[in-house]
Design a protein around this motif. Structure first.
Motif, PDB file in Angstrom:
ATOM      1  N   UNK A 407       0.839  -1.190   0.000  1.00 11.58           N
ATOM      2  CA  UNK A 407       0.000   0.000   0.000  1.00 11.58           C
ATOM      3  C   UNK A 407       0.875   1.241   0.000  1.00 11.58           C
ATOM      4  N   UNK A 408       0.279   2.367  -0.378  1.00  7.42           N
ATOM      5  CA  UNK A 408       0.963   3.660  -0.286  1.00  7.42           C
ATOM      6  C   UNK A 408       0.016   4.631   0.435  1.00  7.42           C
ATOM      7  N   UNK A 409       0.564   5.769   0.855  1.00  6.70           N
ATOM      8  CA  UNK A 409      -0.220   6.761   1.584  1.00  6.70           C
ATOM      9  C   UNK A 409      -0.192   8.089   0.844  1.00  6.70           C
ATOM     10  N   UNK A 410      -1.376   8.703   0.687  1.00  4.52           N
ATOM     11  CA  UNK A 410      -1.503  10.030   0.108  1.00  4.52           C
ATOM     12  C   UNK A 410      -1.728  11.043   1.229  1.00  4.52           C
ATOM     13  N   UNK A 411      -0.935  12.110   1.253  1.00  5.52           N
ATOM     14  CA  UNK A 411      -1.087  13.173   2.238  1.00  5.52           C
ATOM     15  C   UNK A 411      -1.565  14.440   1.541  1.00  5.52           C
ATOM     16  N   UNK A 412      -2.610  15.040   2.084  1.00  9.28           N
ATOM     17  CA  UNK A 412      -3.241  16.210   1.467  1.00  9.28           C
ATOM     18  C   UNK A 412      -2.906  17.483   2.250  1.00  9.28           C
ATOM     19  N   UNK A 413      -3.015  18.640   1.597  1.00 13.24           N
ATOM     20  CA  UNK A 413      -2.730  19.912   2.280  1.00 13.24           C
ATOM     21  C   UNK A 413      -3.697  20.145   3.444  1.00 13.24           C
ATOM     22  N   UNK A 414      -3.300  21.029   4.361  1.00 15.65           N
ATOM     23  CA  UNK A 414      -4.141  21.366   5.507  1.00 15.65           C
ATOM     24  C   UNK A 414      -5.501  21.870   5.043  1.00 15.65           C
ATOM     25  N   UNK A 415      -6.509  21.518   5.798  1.00 18.24           N
ATOM     26  CA  UNK A 415      -7.855  21.984   5.480  1.00 18.24           C
ATOM     27  C   UNK A 415      -8.707  20.961   4.761  1.00 18.24           C
ATOM     28  N   UNK A 416      -8.068  19.945   4.180  1.00 17.54           N
ATOM     29  CA  UNK A 416      -8.815  18.881   3.498  1.00 17.54           C
ATOM     30  C   UNK A 416      -9.271  17.869   4.550  1.00 17.54           C
ATOM     31  N   UNK A 417     -10.496  17.380   4.422  1.00 14.78           N
ATOM     32  CA  UNK A 417     -11.052  16.438   5.384  1.00 14.78           C
ATOM     33  C   UNK A 417     -11.035  15.019   4.825  1.00 14.78           C
ATOM     34  N   UNK A 418     -10.528  14.075   5.641  1.00 13.08           N
ATOM     35  CA  UNK A 418     -10.456  12.678   5.216  1.00 13.08           C
ATOM     36  C   UNK A 418     -11.833  12.106   4.903  1.00 13.08           C
ATOM     37  N   UNK A 419     -12.800  12.379   5.772  1.00 15.05           N
ATOM     38  CA  UNK A 419     -14.138  11.821   5.576  1.00 15.05           C
ATOM     39  C   UNK A 419     -14.769  12.322   4.274  1.00 15.05           C
ATOM     40  N   UNK A 420     -14.481  13.564   3.926  1.00 18.56           N
ATOM     41  CA  UNK A 420     -15.008  14.100   2.673  1.00 18.56           C
ATOM     42  C   UNK A 420     -14.385  13.372   1.489  1.00 18.56           C
ATOM     43  N   UNK A 421     -13.074  13.118   1.548  1.00 20.45           N
ATOM     44  CA  UNK A 421     -12.403  12.391   0.473  1.00 20.45           C
ATOM     45  C   UNK A 421     -12.977  10.990   0.322  1.00 20.45           C
ATOM     46  N   UNK A 422     -13.180  10.307   1.461  1.00 24.53           N
ATOM     47  CA  UNK A 422     -13.717   8.948   1.424  1.00 24.53           C
ATOM     48  C   UNK A 422     -15.151   8.949   0.902  1.00 24.53           C
ATOM     49  N   UNK A 423     -15.939   9.964   1.307  1.00 29.08           N
ATOM     50  CA  UNK A 423     -17.330  10.043   0.877  1.00 29.08           C
ATOM     51  C   UNK A 423     -17.442  10.309  -0.625  1.00 29.08           C
ATOM     52  N   UNK A 424     -16.625  11.226  -1.128  1.00 34.61           N
ATOM     53  CA  UNK A 424     -16.645  11.533  -2.565  1.00 34.61           C
ATOM     54  C   UNK A 424     -16.235  10.307  -3.382  1.00 34.61           C
ATOM     55  N   UNK A 425     -15.239   9.576  -2.882  1.00 34.86           N
ATOM     56  CA  UNK A 425     -14.801   8.360  -3.575  1.00 34.86           C
ATOM     57  C   UNK A 425     -15.911   7.310  -3.573  1.00 34.86           C
ATOM     58  N   UNK A 426     -16.589   7.168  -2.436  1.00 33.58           N
ATOM     59  CA  UNK A 426     -17.643   6.170  -2.300  1.00 33.58           C
ATOM     60  C   UNK A 426     -18.799   6.433  -3.267  1.00 33.58           C
ATOM     61  N   UNK A 427     -19.094   7.704  -3.482  1.00 27.04           N
ATOM     62  CA  UNK A 427     -20.173   8.057  -4.411  1.00 27.04           C
ATOM     63  C   UNK A 427     -19.872   7.591  -5.835  1.00 27.04           C
ATOM     64  N   UNK A 428     -18.571   7.457  -6.158  1.00 22.54           N
ATOM     65  CA  UNK A 428     -18.149   6.977  -7.477  1.00 22.54           C
ATOM     66  C   UNK A 428     -17.965   5.456  -7.503  1.00 22.54           C
ATOM     67  N   UNK A 429     -18.238   4.801  -6.364  1.00 24.24           N
ATOM     68  CA  UNK A 429     -18.057   3.349  -6.300  1.00 24.24           C
ATOM     69  C   UNK A 429     -16.636   2.925  -5.976  1.00 24.24           C
ATOM     70  N   UNK A 430     -15.848   3.831  -5.368  1.00 24.77           N
ATOM     71  CA  UNK A 430     -14.455   3.536  -5.022  1.00 24.77           C
ATOM     72  C   UNK A 430     -14.309   3.530  -3.504  1.00 24.77           C
ATOM     73  N   UNK A 431     -13.670   2.502  -2.967  1.00 21.16           N
ATOM     74  CA  UNK A 431     -13.402   2.488  -1.537  1.00 21.16           C
ATOM     75  C   UNK A 431     -11.938   2.812  -1.280  1.00 21.16           C
ATOM     76  N   UNK A 432     -11.720   3.827  -0.436  1.00 22.06           N
ATOM     77  CA  UNK A 432     -10.392   4.179   0.030  1.00 22.06           C
ATOM     78  C   UNK A 432     -10.401   4.116   1.558  1.00 22.06           C
TER      79      UNK A 432
END
Length: 482
Positions: A407-432
């Motif tokens: 596995x690898x890890x992606x780090x995002x700039x300050x202010x980005x929310x993990x739950x939002x990233x996971x939710x947006x991915x889930x809406x496209x049928x992708x699990x992160x």
């Protein structure tokens, strides 16, 4: 210039000869802290080898913490402390001949929940499992009507398998042990529970603040007190450990989960020093996926540098062969092995003797090594595809943990929310997998996402990253407008 004698006739690759020479010179103190090493180009010209060869050597030294890279300046020898050569106190050298005793992490999906692409860090690619070879070994094991295999065997595991594991660990990980010290069990869950019988109750266990959650849950079930420890890009902060009340510390020095951090040599020595300072202190080294390293040679085990029996080494075949095999092992220090026979030696081995025999031959006859080499290449290619596809992401989305593992890890700039990233991915049928799923301590504010690639095909990886880019485009645009 370094006086490195290269022998092209040796079986060791040239880059490894260069690495070993510089490493040993640092450990001996001949190359002192702060000393600048030759540039990779200059050393390559001097030794009449390719620059890539020297880069591989320097990369390995960098990963293990012997040297550091200073931007636009070059490579410098690191300070590795006063434990360059850990030795036994006078009169305490162990006599092995006399010492022998004779006798992943995330929650499951909700019911009915499915994804088009699942970047799970768990599991392996079973398409390349050597089914025919395994079937043949199983048939050969049973063809002689060996009734003994249906009897209760040694509680520590069959001797043939333990010998094969010992030889493999010594050759590949530098582990120093005898087969008597190896306990075979049905996976790490069972073995950690068995270990609690050996160590006794009411222990304080230090764990990195982001860690393997299953081990955390098991320690809680044991009744142990968990002490979350702060960490940096190299793993646990030992100075914080030193001021704690911990009796045990659970670490993954070769490839920390989930960060992918590699613990450098100086910190390893400091960790060993902490364990040696007090009777009853032990380090549990979980070496869960050390076989899969893509840059340089595998990082040596912590146990290989332990002269005082302070490291409990834990390994498994779940990542290297298949999760369903359910075979793991512990390497106990001699003192704890004696406690095992007193307190838990009456437990039967939890792995079928038929499975033990098949696995023992699979390792001893060289099939395991061939399978590992094949899978290492397959996973390396998958990771390269993943990293290539991720180049379309903004440059302020940083990638880490790519030196090895699945596995690898992606780090995002300050202010980005993990739950939002996971939710947006889930809406496209992708699990992160959000980083906070693995925290047991104080969570960091920076958003991080884990992407596993072992179970995905290369086409699925390409498709998944493309869909992630589309899903996260609003986030990328928001970052750009800040």
């Amino acid at each position: 210039m370094l006086t490195i004698l290269i022998d092209p006739k040796k079986k060791e690759p040239i880059y490894e000869q260069i690495y070993v020479y510089i490493r040993d010179e640092i450990k001996k103190g001949n190359l002192v802290s702060g000393m600048k090493l030759p540039s990779s180009r200059g050393l390559a010209q001097y030794l009449n080898v390719s620059r890539n060869t020297v880069d591989l050597s320097y990369g390995q030294l960098l990963s293990e913490g012997y040297i550091e890279s200073k931007p636009k300046k070059g490579y410098y020898v690191n300070e590795i402390g006063n434990l360059m050569d850990i030795s036994f106190p006078s009169g305490q050298e162990p006599n092995l001949s006399e010492s022998k005793i004779k006798t992943n992490n995330s929650d499951q999906l909700s019911c009915g929940e499915t994804y088009l692409i699942d970047f799970s860090p768990d599991g392996v690619d079973m398409e390349y499992f050597p089914y025919n070879r395994w079937r043949k070994l199983t048939k050969e094991t049973l063809i002689d009507d060996n009734r003994e295999l249906f009897q209760t065997g040694d509680p520590t595991g069959d001797l043939t398998l333990r010998k094969a594991i010992r030889q493999y660990l010594h050759q590949s990980r530098g582990v120093n042990c005898q087969e008597e010290q190896i306990l075979v069990g049905a996976g790490q869950d069972y073995l950690l529970l068995l270990l609690s019988q050996v160590l006794g109750p009411k222990k304080n266990v230090a764990m990195e603040e982001a860690t393997y959650k299953q081990a955390y849950r098991i320690f809680l079930q044991m009744g142990y007190k968990i002490l979350p420890m702060p960490m940096d890009e190299y793993g646990i902060l030992v100075e914080e450990l030193e001021s704690s009340s911990a009796d045990l510390v659970y670490v993954m020095p070769a490839h920390q989960f989930p960060t992918g951090a590699v613990m450098p040599i100086k910190r390893r020595h400091t960790l060993l020093s902490w364990a040696m300072e007090q009777e009853g202190r032990y380090i549990i080294e979980d070496d869960y996926d050390s076989e899969f390293r893509y840059q340089g040679k595998p990082i040596p085990s912590l146990q290989a540098a332990d002269p005082m029996g302070k490291v409990i080494y834990a390994g498994t075949f779940s990542k290297a062969i298949a999760p369903a095999i359910r075979v793991g092992y512990l390497v106990l220090p001699w003192k704890l092995l004696e406690q095992f026979h007193k307190k838990a030696g009456f437990y039967s081995c939890s792995v079928s003797r038929i499975d033990q025999t098949v696995l023992g031959h699979f390792i001893k006859d060289g099939f395991f090594e061939r399978h590992l080499n094949k899978m290492r290449g397959i996973y390396r290619n998958k990771q390269e595809v993943l990293l290539k596809e991720l180049r379309k992401f903004p440059k302020n989305v940083q990638i880490s943990g790519e030196s090895g593992g699945l596995h690898i890890t992606l780090s995002f700039p300050d202010g980005v929310e993990e739950d939002k990233l996971a939710s947006l991915a889930s809406l496209k049928g992708i699990r992160v997998y959000p980083f906070h799923d693995y925290f047991i301590g104080k969570e960091k504010k920076q958003a991080k996402i884990i992407l596993g690639f072992a179970r995905l095909s290369q086409d699925e990886i390409k498709k998944g990253v493309s869909m992630l880019f589309d899903a996260w485009t609003p986030v990328f645009q928001e970052i750009d407008h800040r």
